[in-house]
Write a protein that holds these residues in place. Structure first.
Motif, short mmCIF file in Angstrom:
data_model
loop_
_atom_site.label_atom_id
_atom_site.label_comp_id
_atom_site.label_asym_id
_atom_site.label_seq_id
_atom_site.Cartn_x
_atom_site.Cartn_y
_atom_site.Cartn_z
N GLN A 1 0.80 -1.22 0.00
CA GLN A 1 0.00 0.00 0.00
C GLN A 1 0.84 1.29 0.00
O GLN A 1 0.86 2.03 0.97
CB GLN A 1 -0.95 -0.01 1.19
N GLN B 1 -2.91 0.52 5.68
CA GLN B 1 -3.31 -0.11 6.93
C GLN B 1 -2.34 0.21 8.06
O GLN B 1 -1.12 0.27 7.84
CB GLN B 1 -3.41 -1.62 6.76
N ARG C 1 -1.54 -1.05 12.04
CA ARG C 1 -1.76 -2.11 13.04
C ARG C 1 -1.55 -1.50 14.42
O ARG C 1 -0.53 -0.87 14.69
CB ARG C 1 -0.77 -3.24 12.79
N THR D 1 -6.50 -3.71 13.06
CA THR D 1 -5.96 -3.17 11.83
C THR D 1 -6.97 -2.16 11.30
O THR D 1 -8.13 -2.50 11.09
CB THR D 1 -5.72 -4.29 10.79
N THR E 1 -7.80 0.55 8.27
CA THR E 1 -7.48 1.06 6.94
C THR E 1 -7.85 2.53 6.95
O THR E 1 -9.01 2.89 7.14
CB THR E 1 -8.25 0.31 5.84
N SER F 1 1.17 -1.33 8.36
CA SER F 1 1.17 -2.72 7.90
C SER F 1 1.63 -2.74 6.45
O SER F 1 1.66 -1.74 5.78
CB SER F 1 -0.24 -3.32 7.97
#
Length: 191
Positions: free
Chosen positions: A61, A114, A116, A155, A157, A185
């Protein structure tokens, strides 16, 4: 042969060929010319070549500000990864499939990535984390949070404008009472 090569390399999409053979009906005057499907897709310069099908890799990402590399895929154009992504650092990827790429984005674009979070479970924890993200001007597009005993892990987003914005969001989450760790992440190899 040139046409097939251009389609295979991503310089021309199959949709462009289809539109030449079967031109779309003209739009009525006064309507915007941009297609809704193209809205929000980043323009990424690929070694100075335009009109190439690109997509952002879901594994790592990337967001503007990250060092990125393009990976020529089989039949799907170029996949944009963070330079540290384990999927582009594999030994079985031939060097000729990797390309230099640069960001060229609109200021108002956002990119999903993302984060975490591991923290001590407590009342209003989720609300406090969501508020910290929101206070930094980021949107939460999804969240997956689980509690086991006194520990919660989740998690989130989040939609951010660039790497600095993401770092500000991570710092804000880190200041929430009870947060033990917060990190981005993605398929990034660590040394």
């Amino acid at each position: 042969e040139h046409l097939l090569f251009a389609i295979g390399s991503g310089a021309i999409s199959s949709q462009q060929v289809f539109n030449k053979i079967y031109p779309p009906e003209p739009e009525p005057p006064g309507l915007p010319r941009k297609h809704a499907a193209l809205k929000g897709i980043p323009e990424i310069k690929v070694q100075g070549i335009g009109n190439i099908v690109v997509r952002l890799a879901k594994c790592c990402q990337p967001v503007p500000g990250d060092e990125i590399v393009g990976l020529v895929t089989r039949g799907h154009g170029i996949s944009i990864h963070r330079s540290s992504c384990s999927n582009v650092l594999r030994d079985d990827i031939p060097e000729e499939r990797l390309m230099r790429v640069n960001w060229d984005t609109d200021k108002d674009q956002t990119f999903p990535t993302q984060v975490r979070v591991v923290c001590e479970d407590r009342k209003n924890l989720l609300a406090d984390v969501a508020r910290a993200i929101s206070d930094e001007g980021a949107n939460i597009s999804s969240a997956d949070v689980h509690s086991e005993g006194i520990i919660s892990a989740g998690t989130f987003t989040v939609e951010v404008r660039n790497r600095k914005h993401l770092e500000a969001v991570i710092r804000a989450i880190g200041k929430v009472r009870g947060v033990r760790s917060v990190a981005r992440s993605g398929g990034v190899q660590t040394e």
